[in-house]
Design a protein around this motif. Structure first.
Motif, short mmCIF file in Angstrom:
data_model
loop_
_atom_site.label_atom_id
_atom_site.label_comp_id
_atom_site.label_asym_id
_atom_site.label_seq_id
_atom_site.Cartn_x
_atom_site.Cartn_y
_atom_site.Cartn_z
N VAL A 155 0.84 -1.20 0.00
CA VAL A 155 0.00 0.00 0.00
C VAL A 155 0.87 1.25 0.00
O VAL A 155 0.66 2.18 -0.78
N CYS A 156 1.84 1.27 0.89
CA CYS A 156 2.74 2.43 0.96
C CYS A 156 3.52 2.59 -0.34
O CYS A 156 3.71 3.70 -0.83
N TYR A 157 3.95 1.47 -0.87
CA TYR A 157 4.75 1.48 -2.10
C TYR A 157 3.95 2.05 -3.26
O TYR A 157 4.39 2.94 -3.98
N PHE A 166 -6.04 -1.91 -4.24
CA PHE A 166 -5.83 -0.47 -4.38
C PHE A 166 -6.86 0.13 -5.33
O PHE A 166 -6.52 0.60 -6.41
N PRO A 167 -8.15 0.08 -4.96
CA PRO A 167 -9.21 0.53 -5.88
C PRO A 167 -9.08 1.98 -6.33
O PRO A 167 -9.48 2.31 -7.45
N ASN A 168 -8.52 2.82 -5.48
CA ASN A 168 -8.38 4.23 -5.85
C ASN A 168 -7.31 4.45 -6.92
O ASN A 168 -7.23 5.54 -7.50
N ALA A 169 -6.51 3.43 -7.15
CA ALA A 169 -5.45 3.55 -8.15
C ALA A 169 -5.74 2.69 -9.38
O ALA A 169 -4.86 2.41 -10.18
N SER A 170 -7.00 2.28 -9.54
CA SER A 170 -7.37 1.36 -10.63
C SER A 170 -6.96 1.88 -12.00
O SER A 170 -6.42 1.14 -12.83
N GLU A 171 -7.23 3.15 -12.24
CA GLU A 171 -6.94 3.71 -13.56
C GLU A 171 -5.44 3.67 -13.86
O GLU A 171 -5.02 3.32 -14.96
N LEU A 193 -15.59 -1.92 -13.04
CA LEU A 193 -14.50 -1.17 -13.69
C LEU A 193 -14.42 -1.44 -15.19
O LEU A 193 -13.54 -0.92 -15.86
N LEU A 194 -15.35 -2.25 -15.70
CA LEU A 194 -15.24 -2.68 -17.09
C LEU A 194 -15.31 -1.53 -18.08
O LEU A 194 -14.53 -1.47 -19.04
N ALA A 195 -16.24 -0.60 -17.88
CA ALA A 195 -16.37 0.52 -18.80
C ALA A 195 -15.07 1.32 -18.87
O ALA A 195 -14.62 1.70 -19.96
N MET A 196 -14.46 1.56 -17.72
CA MET A 196 -13.20 2.29 -17.69
C MET A 196 -12.10 1.50 -18.37
O MET A 196 -11.28 2.06 -19.12
N ALA A 197 -12.07 0.18 -18.14
CA ALA A 197 -11.04 -0.65 -18.74
C ALA A 197 -11.15 -0.65 -20.27
O ALA A 197 -10.14 -0.55 -20.97
N VAL A 198 -12.37 -0.75 -20.78
CA VAL A 198 -12.60 -0.72 -22.23
C VAL A 198 -12.24 0.65 -22.79
O VAL A 198 -11.56 0.77 -23.81
N ASP A 199 -12.69 1.68 -22.10
CA ASP A 199 -12.43 3.05 -22.54
C ASP A 199 -10.93 3.32 -22.65
O ASP A 199 -10.45 3.87 -23.64
N GLN A 200 -10.19 2.91 -21.63
CA GLN A 200 -8.74 3.14 -21.64
C GLN A 200 -8.06 2.34 -22.76
O GLN A 200 -7.15 2.84 -23.42
N ALA A 201 -8.50 1.11 -22.94
CA ALA A 201 -7.88 0.26 -23.95
C ALA A 201 -8.10 0.84 -25.35
O ALA A 201 -7.18 0.86 -26.18
N LEU A 202 -9.31 1.33 -25.62
CA LEU A 202 -9.62 1.84 -26.96
C LEU A 202 -8.93 3.16 -27.26
O LEU A 202 -8.87 3.57 -28.42
N LYS A 203 -8.41 3.81 -26.24
CA LYS A 203 -7.69 5.06 -26.46
C LYS A 203 -6.23 4.81 -26.84
O LYS A 203 -5.52 5.74 -27.23
N LEU A 204 -5.79 3.57 -26.72
CA LEU A 204 -4.40 3.26 -27.03
C LEU A 204 -4.22 3.08 -28.54
O LEU A 204 -5.09 2.54 -29.22
N PRO A 205 -3.10 3.52 -29.08
CA PRO A 205 -2.86 3.36 -30.53
C PRO A 205 -2.67 1.90 -30.91
O PRO A 205 -2.04 1.13 -30.19
N GLY A 206 -3.27 1.53 -32.03
CA GLY A 206 -3.06 0.19 -32.56
C GLY A 206 -3.89 -0.91 -31.91
O GLY A 206 -3.73 -2.09 -32.26
#
Length: 202
Positions: free
Chosen positions: A12-14, A52-57, A85-98
């Motif tokens: 947690v500290c790390y 660490f749910p607050n650091a999911s993104e 967290l699925l919507a966020m996970a999909v959203d982040q993935a689709l923003k990546l190039p390629g």
């Protein structure tokens, strides 16, 4: 519970320190440690996100960056273990190039069909130009989720309703009448019934 070689308190500290100081190297090291201990990228990601749910993104971003070939399996793991967290996970993935949009959508829906509407909504909002591809993959991956897919898509993208009905007719023709009824109900206050039927007919 212990997380790999690090105790919960130490981890947690790390991680908190890594996030607070935008220290990608320390987060990367923690992620790699978990992958090594669990011999699985999705499991490592889920363990970190759970603790660490607050650091999911931040965790997902680092996982996608570090293991680009595991993006679809990471998303499958999130769908099964952390569906909120699925919507966020999909959203982040689709923003990546390629990134392969179809593969992301298919992996998410296949892992948790109940989240089909969430996946489609996130994907279409991120990549409206790929509407046909996203809906086609969604309908062909999980035909039983047609109603929820139609509901969310018609409500959020009314300008694509006719196109949506054409895709339903193509991939799940036996559910076309039900899909049209669903859309008619959504727009019941806006148009007379006859006009709705004529407008929606693919």
């Amino acid at each position: 519970m212990r997380i790999g070689r690090l105790s919960v308190c130490a981890a947690v500290c790390y991680l908190a320190s890594a996030v607070a100081h935008a220290d990608q190297d320390r987060l990367h090291q923690l992620l790699e440690n978990q992958v090594e201990q669990n011999n699985s990228v999705p499991l490592a990601v889920n363990i970190l996100v759970q603790n660490f749910p607050n650091a999911s993104e931040v965790i997902l971003n680092e996982a996608y960056r570090t293991y680009p070939n595991a993006i679809t399996t990471i998303i499958s793991g999130v769908a099964q273990q952390q569906p909120a967290l699925l919507a966020m996970a999909v959203d982040q993935a689709l923003k990546l190039p390629g990134v392969d949009t179809s593969a992301v959508v298919k992996a998410a829906i296949h892992a948790d069909p109940a989240c089909s509407d969430v996946v489609v909504s996130s994907a279409v909002n991120d990549e409206p130009a790929n509407f046909d591809k996203i809906i086609s993959v969604a309908l062909s991956t999980e035909p039983l989720a047609v109603d929820s897919i139609v509901q969310v898509t018609a409500a959020q993208h009314p300008d694509h309703v006719k196109e949506l009905m054409s895709l339903v007719k193509k991939f799940v023709p036996d559910q076309l009448d039900e899909a049209m009824a669903t859309v008619n109900a959504i727009f019941a206050k806006d148009k007379p019934e006859t006009e709705q039927a004529n407008t929606l007919k693919p």
